[in-house]
Design a protein around this motif. Sequence first.
Motif, PDB file in Angstrom:
ATOM      1  N   ASN A 195      -1.222   3.182   5.155  1.00 12.44           N
ATOM      2  CA  ASN A 195      -0.246   1.971   5.481  1.00 12.44           C
ATOM      3  C   ASN A 195       0.659   1.850   6.578  1.00 12.44           C
ATOM      4  OD1 ASN A 195       1.626   4.032   4.862  1.00 12.44           O
ATOM      5  ND2 ASN A 195       2.342   3.055   2.797  1.00 12.44           N
ATOM      6  N   TRP A 222      -9.758   2.493  -2.441  1.00 15.88           N
ATOM      7  CA  TRP A 222      -9.329   3.714  -1.829  1.00 15.88           C
ATOM      8  C   TRP A 222      -9.999   4.787  -2.607  1.00 15.88           C
ATOM      9  CZ3 TRP A 222      -7.496   5.022   2.761  1.00 15.88           C
ATOM     10  CH2 TRP A 222      -7.003   6.309   3.166  1.00 15.88           C
ATOM     11  N   ALA A 268      -4.059   0.734  -0.920  1.00 15.44           N
ATOM     12  CA  ALA A 268      -4.508   0.821   0.325  1.00 15.44           C
ATOM     13  C   ALA A 268      -5.077  -0.519   0.975  1.00 15.44           C
ATOM     14  CB  ALA A 268      -5.300   1.919   0.778  1.00 15.44           C
ATOM     15  N   ALA A 302       0.705  -1.224   0.102  1.00 17.64           N
ATOM     16  CA  ALA A 302       0.265   0.138  -0.121  1.00 17.64           C
ATOM     17  C   ALA A 302       0.889   1.150   0.177  1.00 17.64           C
ATOM     18  CB  ALA A 302      -0.859  -0.148   1.141  1.00 17.64           C
ATOM     19  N   VAL A 329     -10.252   0.916   7.602  1.00 16.63           N
ATOM     20  CA  VAL A 329      -8.822   0.464   7.817  1.00 16.63           C
ATOM     21  C   VAL A 329      -8.553  -0.350   9.031  1.00 16.63           C
ATOM     22  CG1 VAL A 329      -6.505   1.748   8.008  1.00 16.63           C
ATOM     23  CG2 VAL A 329      -8.269   2.374   6.208  1.00 16.63           C
ATOM     24  N   PHE A 355      -1.154   4.283   0.713  1.00 17.93           N
ATOM     25  CA  PHE A 355      -2.189   4.899   1.512  1.00 17.93           C
ATOM     26  C   PHE A 355      -2.349   4.271   2.629  1.00 17.93           C
ATOM     27  CE2 PHE A 355      -3.145   6.893  -2.881  1.00 17.93           C
ATOM     28  CZ  PHE A 355      -3.039   8.033  -2.227  1.00 17.93           C
TER      29      PHE A 355
END
Length: 274
Positions: free
Chosen positions: A135, A239, A235, A131, A172, A133
């Motif tokens: 991450n 995303w 991601a 990833a 996330v 983003f």
Amino acid sequence: MSELELRRASSTDIDDALPVHGGTEVVPLLRAGLLKTDTLVDIRGVIPRGIEGTRIGAGATLAELECDPQVPAALRDACKLAASPQLRNMGSVGGNLLQATRCWYWRLDWPCRLHGGDECFAHAGEHREHAIFANDYCASAHPSDVAAALLALDATLRTNRRELPIADLYRVPTEDDRRTTTLDAGELILELNVPGADSSVYLKAMERKRWAFPMVGVAAARSGDVTRVALAGVAPIPWLLKGGLGEATPLPRNAYKVDVAKALVKRAESALIA
């Protein structure tokens, strides 16, 4: 609770049985020992299938979606690019949204954070495909082309318990909740509502010319004056691009993904007005 723990909890709640539809995700995870159950329950007879205007049954296969003119172009393209013909004929759109990460540390059952451990091995290890983003806690990359297309199209889902925007299906992972979806134990996706768009497109960069997971996938959809862009493979979840690619936080060996994403976003946005 990790994603695997949720799946295992779901199976325990139904007499230790695991629901399965197309099997293109569940069967490989069972073979790898990442899922365990004594009983599989075939749910093909209870999950809606078919396409009626903006409504798509979660049991519809990718092959059905890719050739139906009622389906927006971005979703048709994402389905066509997602996998081989054999897998597209078996895999359902609902199952595709719930794909597990292709992170090799997770797939090899290393004690990473998604498995309940205290380390993301990608940070210090090989991470070329990981990833760029969101991450910092987990650098896994979500592999679903279809999810990115549906996110750009602002689709909504109906489960056996609620209705929700597709963006709310994902989360996330964090220290206190390591899942990447918000589905509860025993909750099943039943159908999708996919609004039409004035124009939409899905573009994908992959290591092979055909049928590989995305290094970067870009979906773009325009409705009136509003354009939404969503990315795959960048991601831990699909995303939605809001603040631009300048907010990316690539790791040392995957900064190339930022350049690839910039090129694909530019091409996709140009295609919307062509």
